[in-house]
Enzyme design. Structure first.
Site, short mmCIF file in Angstrom:
data_model
loop_
_atom_site.label_atom_id
_atom_site.label_comp_id
_atom_site.label_asym_id
_atom_site.label_seq_id
_atom_site.Cartn_x
_atom_site.Cartn_y
_atom_site.Cartn_z
N GLU A 152 -12.40 7.91 4.27
CA GLU A 152 -13.26 8.75 5.09
C GLU A 152 -13.26 10.22 4.60
O GLU A 152 -14.29 10.90 4.57
CB GLU A 152 -12.72 8.66 6.54
CG GLU A 152 -13.33 9.56 7.58
CD GLU A 152 -14.70 9.10 8.01
OE1 GLU A 152 -15.06 7.94 7.76
OE2 GLU A 152 -15.42 9.93 8.61
N THR A 180 -5.48 17.29 -4.84
CA THR A 180 -4.47 18.35 -4.75
C THR A 180 -4.97 19.47 -3.83
O THR A 180 -4.25 19.97 -2.96
CB THR A 180 -4.17 18.91 -6.17
OG1 THR A 180 -3.83 17.81 -7.00
CG2 THR A 180 -3.03 19.90 -6.15
N ALA A 226 7.72 8.02 8.92
CA ALA A 226 8.28 6.89 9.67
C ALA A 226 7.87 6.99 11.14
O ALA A 226 7.47 6.00 11.76
CB ALA A 226 9.80 6.88 9.54
N SER A 269 10.10 14.44 4.98
CA SER A 269 8.81 13.80 4.85
C SER A 269 8.91 12.29 5.20
O SER A 269 7.99 11.72 5.80
CB SER A 269 8.32 14.03 3.42
OG SER A 269 7.13 13.39 3.21
N VAL A 325 9.81 6.63 -17.29
CA VAL A 325 10.06 6.35 -18.71
C VAL A 325 9.14 5.22 -19.17
O VAL A 325 8.53 5.29 -20.24
CB VAL A 325 11.55 5.97 -18.93
CG1 VAL A 325 11.79 5.46 -20.34
CG2 VAL A 325 12.45 7.17 -18.63
N GLU A 374 4.87 3.24 -4.86
CA GLU A 374 3.41 3.34 -4.83
C GLU A 374 2.94 4.07 -6.08
O GLU A 374 3.32 5.22 -6.31
CB GLU A 374 2.94 4.11 -3.58
CG GLU A 374 1.42 4.15 -3.49
CD GLU A 374 0.93 4.94 -2.29
OE1 GLU A 374 0.60 4.32 -1.27
OE2 GLU A 374 0.92 6.18 -2.37
N ASN A 381 -7.78 13.86 -9.13
CA ASN A 381 -6.49 14.51 -8.87
C ASN A 381 -6.70 15.97 -8.45
O ASN A 381 -6.04 16.47 -7.54
CB ASN A 381 -5.62 14.44 -10.13
CG ASN A 381 -4.19 14.84 -9.85
OD1 ASN A 381 -3.58 14.38 -8.89
ND2 ASN A 381 -3.66 15.73 -10.66
P1 0O2 Z 1 2.19 12.92 -0.07
O1 0O2 Z 1 2.62 14.30 0.22
O2 0O2 Z 1 1.24 12.84 -1.21
O3 0O2 Z 1 3.33 11.96 -0.21
P2 0O2 Z 1 -1.50 7.24 5.67
O4 0O2 Z 1 -1.10 6.53 6.94
O5 0O2 Z 1 -2.93 7.05 5.28
O6 0O2 Z 1 -1.07 8.69 5.63
P3 0O2 Z 1 -0.50 5.14 4.04
O7 0O2 Z 1 -0.66 4.18 5.14
O8 0O2 Z 1 0.76 5.05 3.23
O9 0O2 Z 1 -0.59 6.64 4.56
O10 0O2 Z 1 -1.78 5.03 3.19
P4 0O2 Z 1 -2.14 5.38 1.72
O11 0O2 Z 1 -3.59 5.34 1.68
O12 0O2 Z 1 -1.39 4.49 0.77
O13 0O2 Z 1 -1.67 6.91 1.50
C1 0O2 Z 1 -0.51 7.24 0.86
C2 0O2 Z 1 -0.70 8.44 -0.04
O14 0O2 Z 1 -1.99 8.48 -0.64
C3 0O2 Z 1 -0.62 9.77 0.68
O15 0O2 Z 1 0.71 10.12 0.87
C4 0O2 Z 1 -1.33 10.68 -0.31
O16 0O2 Z 1 -0.52 10.97 -1.45
C5 0O2 Z 1 -2.46 9.81 -0.77
N1 0O2 Z 1 -3.63 9.96 0.11
C6 0O2 Z 1 -4.14 9.04 0.92
N2 0O2 Z 1 -5.22 9.52 1.56
C7 0O2 Z 1 -5.41 10.78 1.12
C8 0O2 Z 1 -6.39 11.79 1.41
O17 0O2 Z 1 -7.32 11.62 2.21
N3 0O2 Z 1 -6.25 12.97 0.76
C9 0O2 Z 1 -5.25 13.21 -0.15
N4 0O2 Z 1 -5.21 14.40 -0.75
N5 0O2 Z 1 -4.32 12.27 -0.43
C10 0O2 Z 1 -4.39 11.07 0.19
P5 0O2 Z 1 1.13 11.19 1.97
O18 0O2 Z 1 2.41 10.74 2.56
O19 0O2 Z 1 -0.01 11.42 2.91
O20 0O2 Z 1 1.33 12.52 1.20
#
Ligand code: 0O2
Length: 278
Positions: free
Chosen positions: A129, A168, A66, A61, A31, A155, A164
């Site tokens: 990367e 996706t 975790a 998830s 909101v 986040e 995006n």
């Molecule tokens: P979902 O389904 O979107 O929730 P990590 O250990 O890198 O997996 P961390 O430490 O939380 O996660 O790092 P980060 O960079 O904050 O990544 C959190 C989210 O950022 C991911 O959530 C994705 O939504 C997005 N993200 C990060 N890196 C990538 C990437 O290389 N490709 C895509 N498409 N999205 C990315 P989740 O839980 O992976 O997925």
């Protein structure tokens, strides 16, 4: 469920209760972010925010992430451990047209007093990367759930439409390949991410060009207004010849008055004087 530890029914119930304040945070933040969007649209006819989506991770998830972060499900204080290690239980995505808009939204969020920014990770300045680009803002948001105040982490991902689109598709591909993307596909994705970024930068440049062109047109319109004022004041002083000369000099014998009624009015006032040269 692909978790190493098989959670008990009561584990799952606790996890489900854990999600509730996060869901509330998402609902409220959505909101608020939409408030930024509609406020900007109302004020400037343009919003740096195209759209906002939000979700709370599913219990499945949360468990997967975790475990990836080393939390032992079912061990002592495992719920608290999850909250300390998984930062994106609540996730919001703000999608913009331009990279410049991301910076504007980032600035607006930094000024807010209803949540605290804990961390900013700039994957645009420093892409992952994989080629992934976005700005991640980790915010601590206070929820009032029942009689209890609880601060939860959310986040907020800020991305352009192109970033995006790429993320996706890449996410779906990774899911299809169960996180084992072939090397050539990883390369192709990195190239696609760079191409999307080039497009973003090109679009930012077009936007700057549009702004400059608009400013030139506005300046031109203001300059014309000043000249018309001058001609009109010569007319009022009955210096008709000078007024006509000045009109001819700046506006010629133009009879297309566009949407400028003042131009037409002065043309009418000067009438036949415009056709005779001094
Ligand atoms: P979902 O389904 O979107 O929730 P990590 O250990 O890198 O997996 P961390 O430490 O939380 O996660 O790092 P980060 O960079 O904050 O990544 C959190 C989210 O950022 C991911 O959530 C994705 O939504 C997005 N993200 C990060 N890196 C990538 C990437 O290389 N490709 C895509 N498409 N999205 C990315 P989740 O839980 O992976 O997925």
């Amino acid at each position: 469920m692909s978790t190493i530890h098989k959670p008990s029914k009561s584990d799952l119930e606790r996890l489900s209760r854990l999600r509730a304040p996060y869901q509330q945070a998402i609902d409220e933040m959505k909101v608020k972010l939409k408030g930024i969007k509609y406020g900007c649209l109302h004020q400037d006819n343009y919003s740096p925010i195209e759209f906002v989506v939000g979700r709370v991770k599913t219990t499945d998830s949360i468990l997967k992430k975790a475990e990836k972060k080393g939390v032992q499900i079912g061990a002592k204080n495992w719920i608290e451990e999850i909250e300390q290690h998984v930062y994106d239980i609540a996730g919001l995505r703000v999608v913009t047209r331009y990279i410049e808009d991301i910076r504007e939204v980032q600035e607006m969020l930094s000024q807010r007093e209803d949540f605290v920014i804990e961390e900013i990770t700039d994957y645009i300045a420093d892409p992952k990367e994989s080629g992934y680009r976005s700005v991640h803002m980790l915010v601590r948001y206070p929820t009032y759930h029942g009689a209890t105040k609880k601060e939860v982490l959310c986040e907020i991902q800020l991305r352009t439409l192109a970033m995006n689109f790429w993320a996706t598709n890449e996410h779906e591909l990774r899911y299809k390949y169960a996180e084992n993307l072939p090397a050539e596909m990883k390369d192709a994705l990195r190239t696609a991410a760079d191409t999307a970024y080039e497009l973003d930068m090109q679009m930012d440049q077009f936007r700057r060009d549009i702004r400059t062109a608009r400013e030139v047109v506005q300046e031109f319109a203001i300059a014309n207004e000043d000249k018309l004022e001058e001609i009109f004041s010569l007319y009022v002083k009955k210096d008709f010849d000078k007024a006509a000369e000045m009109y001819r000099h700046y506006f010629g014998s133009e009879h297309d008055f566009g949407d400028n009624p003042k131009l037409k009015m002065i043309n009418d006032l000067l009438g036949t004087r415009l056709s005779k040269k001094n």
